[in-house]
Enzyme design. Structure first.
Site, PDB file in Angstrom:
ATOM      1  N   GLN A 133      41.274  43.303  34.859  1.00 13.23           N
ATOM      2  CA  GLN A 133      41.325  41.915  35.285  1.00 13.23           C
ATOM      3  C   GLN A 133      40.331  41.107  34.456  1.00 13.23           C
ATOM      4  O   GLN A 133      39.172  41.495  34.316  1.00 13.23           O
ATOM      5  CB  GLN A 133      40.977  41.814  36.762  1.00 13.23           C
ATOM      6  CG  GLN A 133      42.014  42.428  37.688  1.00 13.23           C
ATOM      7  CD  GLN A 133      43.238  41.542  37.840  1.00 13.23           C
ATOM      8  OE1 GLN A 133      43.281  40.659  38.673  1.00 13.23           O
ATOM      9  NE2 GLN A 133      44.239  41.778  37.015  1.00 13.23           N
ATOM     10  N   ASP A 138      38.708  44.390  38.243  1.00 18.94           N
ATOM     11  CA  ASP A 138      39.370  45.674  38.462  1.00 18.94           C
ATOM     12  C   ASP A 138      39.957  46.318  37.202  1.00 18.94           C
ATOM     13  O   ASP A 138      40.612  45.643  36.395  1.00 18.94           O
ATOM     14  CB  ASP A 138      40.529  45.497  39.442  1.00 18.94           C
ATOM     15  CG  ASP A 138      40.139  44.805  40.722  1.00 18.94           C
ATOM     16  OD1 ASP A 138      38.957  44.478  40.901  1.00 18.94           O
ATOM     17  OD2 ASP A 138      41.042  44.569  41.547  1.00 18.94           O
ATOM     18  N   MET A 188      35.166  40.040  33.954  1.00 18.38           N
ATOM     19  CA  MET A 188      36.012  41.221  34.124  1.00 18.38           C
ATOM     20  C   MET A 188      35.857  41.755  35.536  1.00 18.38           C
ATOM     21  O   MET A 188      34.745  41.808  36.068  1.00 18.38           O
ATOM     22  CB  MET A 188      35.620  42.313  33.130  1.00 18.38           C
ATOM     23  CG  MET A 188      36.448  43.590  33.270  1.00 18.38           C
ATOM     24  SD  MET A 188      35.908  44.907  32.138  1.00 18.38           S
ATOM     25  CE  MET A 188      34.420  45.460  32.983  1.00 18.38           C
ATOM     26  N   ASP A 219      48.896  44.938  44.475  1.00 19.90           N
ATOM     27  CA  ASP A 219      48.294  46.064  43.765  1.00 19.90           C
ATOM     28  C   ASP A 219      49.175  47.316  43.831  1.00 19.90           C
ATOM     29  O   ASP A 219      48.790  48.352  44.394  1.00 19.90           O
ATOM     30  CB  ASP A 219      46.895  46.376  44.309  1.00 19.90           C
ATOM     31  CG  ASP A 219      46.009  45.137  44.385  1.00 19.90           C
ATOM     32  OD1 ASP A 219      46.247  44.206  43.598  1.00 19.90           O
ATOM     33  OD2 ASP A 219      45.084  45.111  45.221  1.00 19.90           O
ATOM     34  N   TRP A 247      34.762  34.433  38.122  1.00 17.69           N
ATOM     35  CA  TRP A 247      36.141  34.748  38.483  1.00 17.69           C
ATOM     36  C   TRP A 247      36.997  33.491  38.374  1.00 17.69           C
ATOM     37  O   TRP A 247      36.585  32.399  38.772  1.00 17.69           O
ATOM     38  CB  TRP A 247      36.171  35.304  39.909  1.00 17.69           C
ATOM     39  CG  TRP A 247      37.512  35.812  40.340  1.00 17.69           C
ATOM     40  CD1 TRP A 247      37.993  37.068  40.175  1.00 17.69           C
ATOM     41  CD2 TRP A 247      38.539  35.079  41.016  1.00 17.69           C
ATOM     42  NE1 TRP A 247      39.250  37.177  40.702  1.00 17.69           N
ATOM     43  CE2 TRP A 247      39.610  35.956  41.225  1.00 17.69           C
ATOM     44  CE3 TRP A 247      38.651  33.752  41.453  1.00 17.69           C
ATOM     45  CZ2 TRP A 247      40.781  35.573  41.861  1.00 17.69           C
ATOM     46  CZ3 TRP A 247      39.817  33.362  42.090  1.00 17.69           C
ATOM     47  CH2 TRP A 247      40.867  34.260  42.290  1.00 17.69           C
TER      48      TRP A 247
END
Length: 562
Positions: free
Chosen positions: A146, A130, A128, A258, A154
């Site tokens: 995320q 953002d 996990m 973003d 990641w």
């Protein structure tokens, strides 16, 4: 092969991510059976993590058949779309037997992990980062984030989802967004990157977010586009996804992401900001739209001074822009930045000012450091009930979670943002829900000024002069964390620190300090929240002893859920 029954309601969906340990097998590696009837199956899994979904047609018992020796299930769950908003998902583990966990059973399994913090949200499994899409709908708080369901590192980005009635106790929901292509099979990264929730004038919630198209280099030559996800009932699934912006302005390369969107009353139109770089300088871009679908570039909202580029900053990411009281606030992370004086990484900064005629005019060009500890990153805030509430990802790439954990990544405590009395600083303090949900039990101090710690989360409060205060927590005599105030400088040190990075902040005449410690997470709030510091450590994370030296009034509490 293993086989086990499970009762499924009409319409139940079973979703999972899996890879094959023997990709050339000719036998079914997974089947859903009803008696001798094959309802659904996977002939062979691939060597790549892939998503699978089974939609059950009739209520009744089925049998799952699988071979845990040939297949790795990295994330699996079932849910009934009609009731999942109340119950959450049922987590499935396909091992030597099928294990089902729902609600409190998931919470109990997570709590049994002594390395997992208790006050801070974390995924059941997987990676996990953002926080995304934060919003409140009716009585329900929604946290999207995320998420990589294919492992604890990641990887191709998805949106995980959790809901709460109090910002502290969370129900785990189905994955909300997935990459538009199977990136693992392509040997690529990318996917559904960060974004935010937006309530349109008709009251509908939409999610603006960035999709990074298949990328083969993490630092250059990738392509990012902006999309809208329109959710279905109870925000469980994204029912329609529309690409709304692909063209980048001149001077902007690959970082273009973003989005934060709002309806601007002064312009009588939609406005959106994006994180980017402009000719190599970290920057925030401003866009406008009459309908929320067709967007026009309006210019730069902010361009960082040249020293940020010189100190390694590649771009602004996760920008936030909002009205707080009667001031506009811009919050930014500078990805890749290393502060020259302290060697701190990826700090979070803010500016306070006015937004007039699509121009942001800061009251002062000096950036406020929002958190001096560096592990409070990718902050996202949202307005609800007259409060500006924020979460952030508690992680910095300087240190990694040790191998062997079922998950990686936690969220901060929920914070409420305000302005200082002189409106020159942003202040952050824990939301009142933290005090309401986690019972504060006073710990008795012994004659030496020390405390025996319970092996559970604690809170320390200092009231009065903080000068020359010192807090030292140890595990078996070894340092866990140390916080001190010397010559108006507040500092924090963890066991893992080698001294190459300084975690410090100017405190001035601050007269109050709150510190939460939760299994390696330290969150500090001083001077009414004007000075905050967050660290995430992985060494000596369960201190058994605390020594405090201070002329201030001292209180120490054990913090437990009600």
């Amino acid at each position: 092969m293993r086989r086990q029954k499970m009762r499924l309601a009409l319409g139940t969906r079973v979703e999972f991510w899996a890879t094959s340990k023997e990709p050339n097998s000719d036998e079914f590696q997974f089947r859903v059976l009803q008696g001798d009837q094959l309802l659904w199956g996977v002939k062979r899994f691939s060597e790549f993590s892939e998503f699978y979904s089974y939609h059950h047609r009739e209520a009744g018992d089925v049998e799952f058949e699988w071979d845990e020796g040939r297949t790795e299930f990295t994330w699996a769950y079932a849910y009934d779309p009609r009731s999942v908003s109340k119950t959450g998902i049922t987590v499935l583990e396909f091992g030597e037997r099928l294990v089902e966990r729902t609600g409190s059973e998931i919470d109990g399994w997570c709590a049994a992990d002594t390395q997992r913090p208790r006050l801070h949200f974390s995924p059941v499994r997987g990676w996990m980062n953002d926080p995304n899409g934060l919003c409140k709908v009716g009585d329900v708080w929604h946290l999207f984030y995320q998420f990589h369901p294919g492992g604890t590192d990641w990887g191709p980005m998805h949106w995980g989802h959790a809901t709460s009635l109090d910002l502290c106790a969370w129900l785990h929901m189905p994955v909300f967004l997935r990459p538009e292509q199977n990136l693992a099979r392509l040997g690529a990264t990318g996917g559904a990157f960060s974004g935010s929730a937006f309530r349109d004038r008709d009251g509908k919630i939409k999610f603006y977010y960035t999709e990074r198209l298949p990328a083969y280099d993490l630092f250059a030559n990738y392509r990012e586009v902006q999309k809208i996800a329109e959710p279905g009932r109870d925000l469980i699934n994204a029912e329609r996804i529309t690409t709304v912006l692909e063209i980048r302005p001149e001077g902007v390369k690959h970082d273009f992401r973003d989005p934060k969107v709002w309806w601007d009353e002064a312009a009588n139109a939609y406005r959106m900001i994006l994180g980017a770089s402009m000719y190599g300088d970290p920057a925030v871009l401003l866009y406008g739209s009459d309908d929320g679908l067709e967007w026009q570039y309006l210019g730069l909202l902010y361009r960082a001074p040249v020293n940020f580029r010189e100190e390694g900053a590649r771009a602004v990411e996760c920008p936030d822009f909002f009205l707080l009281e009667d001031k506009w606030v811009l919050v930014m992370g500078f990805v890749g930045h290393i502060e020259a004086a302290t060697r701190r990484h990826n700090l979070l900064y803010a500016l306070i000012g006015e937004f007039i005629n699509d121009r942001f005019v800061p009251d002062t060009p000096e950036l406020q450091l929002l958190d001096f500890g560096t592990d409070y990153y990718a902050m996202q805030s949202f307005e609800a009930e007259g409060r500006q509430i924020a979460f952030a990802w508690l992680f910095n790439w300087e240190y990694r979670k040790p191998d062997g954990s079922a998950y990686s990544g936690e969220m901060s405590l929920p914070r409420v943002l305000s302005l200082s009395e002189d409106k020159k600083k942003i202040c952050m303090l824990p939301a009142i829900e933290v005090d309401e949900h986690y019972v504060a039990i006073p710990l008795a101090m012994d004659q030496s000024g020390g405390y025996s710690l319970p092996g559970r989360p604690i809170e320390i409060r200092l009231s009065g002069s903080l000068q020359d205060s010192k807090l030292v927590a140890t595990t078996g005599g070894e340092l866990a964390f140390e916080v001190g105030v010397v010559d108006d400088i507040l500092s924090i040190r963890l066991a893992q620190d080698d001294g190459s990075i300084e975690y410090v902040a100017e405190l001035g005449s601050g007269q109050d300090l709150r510190l939460f410690h939760d299994c390696g997470i330290v969150e500090i709030f001083a001077d009414g929240g004007a000075v905050c510091g967050t660290r995430r450590g992985y060494v000596n994370i369960e201190p058994d002893r605390l020594e405090i030296t201070s002329s201030a009034r001292v209180e120490v509490f054990e913090r437990n859920p009600e």
